[in-house]
Scaffold this motif. Structure first.
Motif, PDB file in Angstrom:
ATOM      1  N   ILE A  49       0.842  -1.207   0.000  1.00 55.44           N
ATOM      2  CA  ILE A  49       0.000   0.000   0.000  1.00 55.44           C
ATOM      3  C   ILE A  49       0.873   1.253   0.000  1.00 55.44           C
ATOM      4  CG2 ILE A  49      -1.649   1.347   1.382  1.00 55.44           C
ATOM      5  CD1 ILE A  49      -2.709  -1.468   2.373  1.00 55.44           C
ATOM      6  N   VAL A  50       1.877   1.283   0.853  1.00 49.00           N
ATOM      7  CA  VAL A  50       2.716   2.485   1.005  1.00 49.00           C
ATOM      8  C   VAL A  50       3.635   2.674  -0.206  1.00 49.00           C
ATOM      9  CG1 VAL A  50       4.469   3.595   2.458  1.00 49.00           C
ATOM     10  CG2 VAL A  50       2.555   2.400   3.511  1.00 49.00           C
ATOM     11  N   SER A  51       3.939   1.606  -0.930  1.00 46.55           N
ATOM     12  CA  SER A  51       4.828   1.723  -2.097  1.00 46.55           C
ATOM     13  C   SER A  51       4.252   2.643  -3.164  1.00 46.55           C
ATOM     14  CB  SER A  51       5.120   0.347  -2.696  1.00 46.55           C
ATOM     15  OG  SER A  51       3.975  -0.169  -3.342  1.00 46.55           O
ATOM     16  N   LYS A  52       2.960   2.919  -3.122  1.00 44.06           N
ATOM     17  CA  LYS A  52       2.317   3.814  -4.086  1.00 44.06           C
ATOM     18  C   LYS A  52       2.629   5.287  -3.805  1.00 44.06           C
ATOM     19  CE  LYS A  52      -1.240   0.417  -4.673  1.00 44.06           C
ATOM     20  NZ  LYS A  52      -2.201  -0.264  -3.866  1.00 44.06           N
ATOM     21  N   TYR A  53       3.195   5.559  -2.640  1.00 46.79           N
ATOM     22  CA  TYR A  53       3.568   6.927  -2.266  1.00 46.79           C
ATOM     23  C   TYR A  53       5.070   7.097  -2.480  1.00 46.79           C
ATOM     24  CZ  TYR A  53      -0.998   6.997   0.067  1.00 46.79           C
ATOM     25  OH  TYR A  53      -2.336   6.933   0.337  1.00 46.79           O
ATOM     26  N   ASP A  54       5.441   7.860  -3.513  1.00 47.19           N
ATOM     27  CA  ASP A  54       6.860   8.013  -3.874  1.00 47.19           C
ATOM     28  C   ASP A  54       7.712   8.594  -2.759  1.00 47.19           C
ATOM     29  OD1 ASP A  54       6.378   6.988  -6.400  1.00 47.19           O
ATOM     30  OD2 ASP A  54       6.065   8.963  -7.294  1.00 47.19           O
ATOM     31  N   GLU A  55       7.122   9.416  -1.912  1.00 47.24           N
ATOM     32  CA  GLU A  55       7.909  10.105  -0.881  1.00 47.24           C
ATOM     33  C   GLU A  55       8.046   9.318   0.419  1.00 47.24           C
ATOM     34  OE1 GLU A  55       4.045  12.535  -1.199  1.00 47.24           O
ATOM     35  OE2 GLU A  55       4.875  10.807  -2.187  1.00 47.24           O
ATOM     36  N   LEU A  56       7.507   8.088   0.465  1.00 52.98           N
ATOM     37  CA  LEU A  56       7.550   7.292   1.692  1.00 52.98           C
ATOM     38  C   LEU A  56       8.344   6.003   1.526  1.00 52.98           C
ATOM     39  CD1 LEU A  56       3.820   7.563   2.856  1.00 52.98           C
ATOM     40  CD2 LEU A  56       5.772   8.919   3.632  1.00 52.98           C
ATOM     41  N   VAL A  57       8.853   5.507   2.649  1.00 49.82           N
ATOM     42  CA  VAL A  57       9.505   4.196   2.701  1.00 49.82           C
ATOM     43  C   VAL A  57       8.948   3.431   3.898  1.00 49.82           C
ATOM     44  CG1 VAL A  57      11.659   4.911   1.591  1.00 49.82           C
ATOM     45  CG2 VAL A  57      11.450   5.075   4.063  1.00 49.82           C
ATOM     46  N   THR A  58       9.042   2.111   3.816  1.00 49.07           N
ATOM     47  CA  THR A  58       8.627   1.260   4.929  1.00 49.07           C
ATOM     48  C   THR A  58       9.788   0.363   5.322  1.00 49.07           C
ATOM     49  OG1 THR A  58       7.739  -0.354   3.374  1.00 49.07           O
ATOM     50  CG2 THR A  58       6.173   1.204   4.315  1.00 49.07           C
ATOM     51  N   ILE A  59       9.878   0.098   6.605  1.00 45.65           N
ATOM     52  CA  ILE A  59      10.923  -0.775   7.144  1.00 45.65           C
ATOM     53  C   ILE A  59      10.271  -1.698   8.159  1.00 45.65           C
ATOM     54  CG2 ILE A  59      13.089  -0.857   8.441  1.00 45.65           C
ATOM     55  CD1 ILE A  59      13.430   2.147   7.595  1.00 45.65           C
ATOM     56  N   SER A  60      10.554  -2.991   8.056  1.00 45.05           N
ATOM     57  CA  SER A  60      10.099  -3.943   9.074  1.00 45.05           C
ATOM     58  C   SER A  60      11.188  -4.072  10.124  1.00 45.05           C
ATOM     59  CB  SER A  60       9.825  -5.314   8.455  1.00 45.05           C
ATOM     60  OG  SER A  60       8.644  -5.283   7.698  1.00 45.05           O
ATOM     61  N   LYS A  61      10.791  -4.089  11.379  1.00 48.87           N
ATOM     62  CA  LYS A  61      11.742  -4.220  12.488  1.00 48.87           C
ATOM     63  C   LYS A  61      11.212  -5.198  13.515  1.00 48.87           C
ATOM     64  CE  LYS A  61      14.448  -0.194  12.270  1.00 48.87           C
ATOM     65  NZ  LYS A  61      15.436   0.497  13.018  1.00 48.87           N
ATOM     66  N   GLY A  62      12.114  -5.654  14.366  1.00 52.67           N
ATOM     67  CA  GLY A  62      11.721  -6.534  15.460  1.00 52.67           C
ATOM     68  C   GLY A  62      11.797  -7.998  15.069  1.00 52.67           C
ATOM     69  N   GLU A  63      11.492  -8.835  16.034  1.00 57.52           N
ATOM     70  CA  GLU A  63      11.507 -10.289  15.853  1.00 57.52           C
ATOM     71  C   GLU A  63      10.091 -10.822  16.012  1.00 57.52           C
ATOM     72  OE1 GLU A  63      14.264 -12.029  15.045  1.00 57.52           O
ATOM     73  OE2 GLU A  63      15.371 -10.138  15.002  1.00 57.52           O
ATOM     74  N   GLU A  64       9.777 -11.874  15.265  1.00 61.66           N
ATOM     75  CA  GLU A  64       8.461 -12.509  15.393  1.00 61.66           C
ATOM     76  C   GLU A  64       8.247 -12.935  16.838  1.00 61.66           C
ATOM     77  OE1 GLU A  64       6.158 -12.560  13.252  1.00 61.66           O
ATOM     78  OE2 GLU A  64       7.182 -12.157  11.385  1.00 61.66           O
ATOM     79  N   PRO A  65       7.096 -12.842  17.392  1.00 58.59           N
ATOM     80  CA  PRO A  65       5.861 -12.341  16.800  1.00 58.59           C
ATOM     81  C   PRO A  65       5.661 -10.835  16.986  1.00 58.59           C
ATOM     82  CG  PRO A  65       5.370 -13.249  18.940  1.00 58.59           C
ATOM     83  CD  PRO A  65       6.860 -13.413  18.721  1.00 58.59           C
ATOM     84  N   GLU A  66       6.679 -10.137  17.396  1.00 55.60           N
ATOM     85  CA  GLU A  66       6.577  -8.695  17.670  1.00 55.60           C
ATOM     86  C   GLU A  66       7.105  -7.849  16.512  1.00 55.60           C
ATOM     87  OE1 GLU A  66       5.053  -7.364  20.444  1.00 55.60           O
ATOM     88  OE2 GLU A  66       4.519  -9.459  20.778  1.00 55.60           O
ATOM     89  N   ARG A  67       7.180  -8.415  15.307  1.00 55.46           N
ATOM     90  CA  ARG A  67       7.684  -7.675  14.149  1.00 55.46           C
ATOM     91  C   ARG A  67       6.659  -6.613  13.745  1.00 55.46           C
ATOM     92  NH1 ARG A  67      12.167  -8.002  11.320  1.00 55.46           N
ATOM     93  NH2 ARG A  67      12.137  -7.836   9.050  1.00 55.46           N
ATOM     94  N   TYR A  68       7.143  -5.438  13.394  1.00 59.82           N
ATOM     95  CA  TYR A  68       6.265  -4.313  13.069  1.00 59.82           C
ATOM     96  C   TYR A  68       6.856  -3.508  11.921  1.00 59.82           C
ATOM     97  CZ  TYR A  68       9.709  -1.709  15.807  1.00 59.82           C
ATOM     98  OH  TYR A  68      10.886  -1.162  16.271  1.00 59.82           O
ATOM     99  N   VAL A  69       6.073  -2.564  11.410  1.00 58.71           N
ATOM    100  CA  VAL A  69       6.482  -1.739  10.271  1.00 58.71           C
ATOM    101  C   VAL A  69       6.559  -0.286  10.711  1.00 58.71           C
ATOM    102  CG1 VAL A  69       5.867  -0.965   7.942  1.00 58.71           C
ATOM    103  CG2 VAL A  69       5.399  -3.314   8.618  1.00 58.71           C
ATOM    104  N   ILE A  70       7.570   0.407  10.191  1.00 59.87           N
ATOM    105  CA  ILE A  70       7.697   1.844  10.366  1.00 59.87           C
ATOM    106  C   ILE A  70       7.498   2.503   8.997  1.00 59.87           C
ATOM    107  CG2 ILE A  70       9.233   3.756  10.985  1.00 59.87           C
ATOM    108  CD1 ILE A  70      10.677   1.787  12.865  1.00 59.87           C
ATOM    109  N   ILE A  71       6.643   3.491   8.938  1.00 63.07           N
ATOM    110  CA  ILE A  71       6.434   4.264   7.721  1.00 63.07           C
ATOM    111  C   ILE A  71       7.080   5.626   7.934  1.00 63.07           C
ATOM    112  CG2 ILE A  71       4.732   5.302   6.152  1.00 63.07           C
ATOM    113  CD1 ILE A  71       2.703   3.223   7.197  1.00 63.07           C
ATOM    114  N   SER A  72       7.964   6.026   7.024  1.00 58.78           N
ATOM    115  CA  SER A  72       8.624   7.325   7.169  1.00 58.78           C
ATOM    116  C   SER A  72       8.870   7.952   5.818  1.00 58.78           C
ATOM    117  CB  SER A  72       9.930   7.173   7.951  1.00 58.78           C
ATOM    118  OG  SER A  72      10.786   6.269   7.308  1.00 58.78           O
ATOM    119  N   LYS A  73       9.175   9.240   5.850  1.00 56.06           N
ATOM    120  CA  LYS A  73       9.510   9.966   4.616  1.00 56.06           C
ATOM    121  C   LYS A  73      10.891   9.567   4.167  1.00 56.06           C
ATOM    122  CE  LYS A  73       7.669  13.961   3.579  1.00 56.06           C
ATOM    123  NZ  LYS A  73       7.306  15.378   3.534  1.00 56.06           N
ATOM    124  N   LYS A  74      11.114   9.625   2.854  1.00 51.55           N
ATOM    125  CA  LYS A  74      12.447   9.318   2.296  1.00 51.55           C
ATOM    126  C   LYS A  74      13.441  10.370   2.701  1.00 51.55           C
ATOM    127  CE  LYS A  74      11.104   6.636  -1.694  1.00 51.55           C
ATOM    128  NZ  LYS A  74      11.043   6.563  -3.131  1.00 51.55           N
TER     129      LYS A  74
END
Length: 74
Positions: A49-74
């Motif tokens: 979903i976020v890949s459609k926004y050119d000015e944003l990036v996503t990063i997955s962090k953490g270890e399962e089952p606590e893995r999460y995503v951060i959405i931030s500006k490039k």
């Protein structure tokens, strides 16, 4: 798989709307958003979903089952 009263379809649509709302807020404010931990399927959907926004990036962090995503500006 039975989708009673389109429950799963509505849940997916609401999830997408929430992620898009968060993405627009990150663009507007410049403040990164750290999402709640989620399963790999939902994380992949967030990245998509976020890949459609050119000015944003996503990063997955953490270890399962606590893995999460951060959405931030490039």
């Amino acid at each position: 798989k039975v989708d009673v009263n389109y429950y799963n379809q509505n849940k997916e649509r609401q999830f997408k709307r929430n992620i898009e709302k968060i993405a627009r807020e990150v663009i507007k404010t410049g403040v990164s958003a750290e999402l709640d931990p989620m399963n790999s399927y939902d994380r992949r959907n967030v990245h998509s979903i976020v890949s459609k926004y050119d000015e944003l990036v996503t990063i997955s962090k953490g270890e399962e089952p606590e893995r999460y995503v951060i959405i931030s500006k490039k």
